[in-house]
Design an enzyme around this catalytic site. Structure first.
Site, PDB file in Angstrom:
ATOM      1  N   PRO A  87      40.465  40.432  23.822  1.00 39.47           N
ATOM      2  CA  PRO A  87      41.511  41.460  23.785  1.00 39.47           C
ATOM      3  C   PRO A  87      41.050  42.727  23.056  1.00 39.47           C
ATOM      4  O   PRO A  87      41.705  43.765  23.124  1.00 39.47           O
ATOM      5  CB  PRO A  87      42.673  40.789  23.038  1.00 39.47           C
ATOM      6  CG  PRO A  87      42.230  39.432  22.651  1.00 39.47           C
ATOM      7  CD  PRO A  87      40.850  39.181  23.155  1.00 39.47           C
ATOM      8  N   GLU A 114      40.759  30.341  18.246  1.00 40.50           N
ATOM      9  CA  GLU A 114      41.238  31.471  17.442  1.00 40.50           C
ATOM     10  C   GLU A 114      40.238  32.629  17.441  1.00 40.50           C
ATOM     11  O   GLU A 114      40.545  33.705  16.976  1.00 40.50           O
ATOM     12  CB  GLU A 114      41.509  31.044  15.996  1.00 40.50           C
ATOM     13  CG  GLU A 114      42.019  29.633  15.836  1.00 40.50           C
ATOM     14  CD  GLU A 114      43.398  29.421  16.437  1.00 40.50           C
ATOM     15  OE1 GLU A 114      44.207  30.349  16.370  1.00 40.50           O
ATOM     16  OE2 GLU A 114      43.632  28.330  16.968  1.00 40.50           O
ATOM     17  N   ARG A 151      36.445  41.027  45.920  1.00 39.37           N
ATOM     18  CA  ARG A 151      37.083  41.615  47.099  1.00 39.37           C
ATOM     19  C   ARG A 151      36.488  42.963  47.493  1.00 39.37           C
ATOM     20  O   ARG A 151      36.656  43.423  48.610  1.00 39.37           O
ATOM     21  CB  ARG A 151      38.609  41.694  46.934  1.00 39.37           C
ATOM     22  CG  ARG A 151      39.085  42.680  45.918  1.00 39.37           C
ATOM     23  CD  ARG A 151      40.582  42.597  45.731  1.00 39.37           C
ATOM     24  NE  ARG A 151      41.326  43.257  46.798  1.00 39.37           N
ATOM     25  CZ  ARG A 151      41.447  44.574  46.942  1.00 39.37           C
ATOM     26  NH1 ARG A 151      40.852  45.394  46.097  1.00 39.37           N
ATOM     27  NH2 ARG A 151      42.163  45.071  47.918  1.00 39.37           N
ATOM     28  N   ASP A 165      43.632  51.183  48.689  1.00 34.43           N
ATOM     29  CA  ASP A 165      44.242  50.496  47.547  1.00 34.43           C
ATOM     30  C   ASP A 165      44.959  51.452  46.602  1.00 34.43           C
ATOM     31  O   ASP A 165      44.496  52.561  46.384  1.00 34.43           O
ATOM     32  CB  ASP A 165      43.165  49.830  46.680  1.00 34.43           C
ATOM     33  CG  ASP A 165      42.674  48.531  47.252  1.00 34.43           C
ATOM     34  OD1 ASP A 165      43.301  48.038  48.191  1.00 34.43           O
ATOM     35  OD2 ASP A 165      41.660  48.043  46.745  1.00 34.43           O
TER      36      ASP A 165
END
Ligand code: ADE
Length: 223
Positions: A87, A114, A151, A165
C-alpha cells in the site's frame, strides 16, 4: 511472450486466476506464462519459517529477508523487472499497465501478514499499490495488475476493445445496449437504432463527456 513470476505464501489464491476466462486463454495461446512460487520453498530454516517478530516490538509477524532474496536471486535475469506490492507503493494506473505490457519478464512479490523486512525493498525496481485501502496481502493486487497487463498483450483481445477503454484516453465509457430493444419499459436510445454512424459517434462522445463530468470530474481536469 511475457513471463510473470509471482512470489507468494498462498499460491492457491492464484488457482482461479490462471484457470478461467481471458487469462486462461492467453496462457493457452502462449501470450503469457505465469509461474507461481511458494516463498516458503525458499526458506533455509529447518522449520521452513518465513516470518518473525519485529525488532523493537510492535504488532504481528514480519516477513524475513532470506527466503525472498533467495527466491528473487534464483528467478531474476538482466531483463527482469521486480515489483513489490504494498500500500506504500505508487498507485497503479492504466498508463503503468501499458508500460509494463512492453516488458518481457515481471517478478511480483506479494507481501503478507503485518509487513515485510525493510531490506526486501532493495530488491524491487518498482513498488505498486492498487489503491488507498489495505488488503490482507499482495495476492489480489498481483492478480489485478497481471490481469490489466495481460489484456493489453497483442492477440489477447481485439485491439478495438482496448483502444476505446476508459482511461486509455481519460474519459469514461459511453452506455452500451443489446437485445431486446425494450426491456421492462426501458428503451434503447433511438440514435443507436438509426444506422446513422456519424450521429452514433457524436452521441457516444457526448455521453462520454457527460458521464465523466458527472462521475469523475477529476479526470477532465487532468486532460
Ligand atoms: N497489500 C496490501 N494492500 C495493498 C494494496 N492496496 N496495494 C498493493 N499491495 C497491498
Amino acid at each position: 511472450m511475457l513471463k510473470i513470476d509471482i512470489l507468494t505464501l498462498f499460491p492457491h489464491m492464484f488457482d482461479g486466476f490462471v484457470s478461467e476466462s481471458i487469462v486462461k486463454r492467453a496462457i493457452e495461446k502462449g501470450k503469457v506464462e505465469i509461474q507461481v512460487h511458494n516463498i516458503r520453498d525458499y526458506s533455509k530454516d529447518p522449520h521452513k519459517k518465513v516470518d518473525d517478530y519485529a525488532f523493537g516490538g510492535g504488532s504481528g509477524m514480519v516477513l524475513m529477508p532470506q527466503p525472498i532474496f533467495d527466491a528473487v536471486e534464483a528467478i531474476r535475469t538482466e531483463k527482469s523487472k521486480v515489483i513489490l506490492l504494498t500500500p506504500q507503493g505508487k498507485v497503479f494506473k492504466q498508463s503503468d499497465a501499458q508500460e509494463l505490457s512492453l516488458e518481457t519478464h515481471l517478478i511480483l512479490i506479494c507481501g503478507h501478514y503485518e509487513g515485510f523486512d525493510e531490506r526486501i525493498r532493495t530488491l524491487a525496481d518498482l513498488e505498486l499499490s492498487i489503491g488507498d485501502y489495505v488488503l490482507t496481502g499482495g495476492e489480489l493486487p498481483a492478480q489485478v495488475i497481471s490481469d490489466s497487463i495481460i489484456r493489453l498483450l497483442d492477440g489477447v483481445i481485439t485491439k478495438e476493445s482496448h483502444e476505446l477503454d476508459s482511461f486509455q484516453e481519460p474519459l469514461l465509457d459511453y452506455p452500451t445496449y443489446t437485445k431486446p430493444q425494450e426491456f421492462r419499459g426501458m428503451k434503447v436510445p433511438d440514435v443507436l437504432l438509426s444506422g446513422h454512424h456519424e450521429k452514433i459517434r457524436e452521441w457516444r462522445r457526448e455521453q462520454q463527456l457527460e458521464r465523466t463530468r458527472k462521475r469523475r470530474p477529476d479526470l477532465l481536469e487532468k486532460r
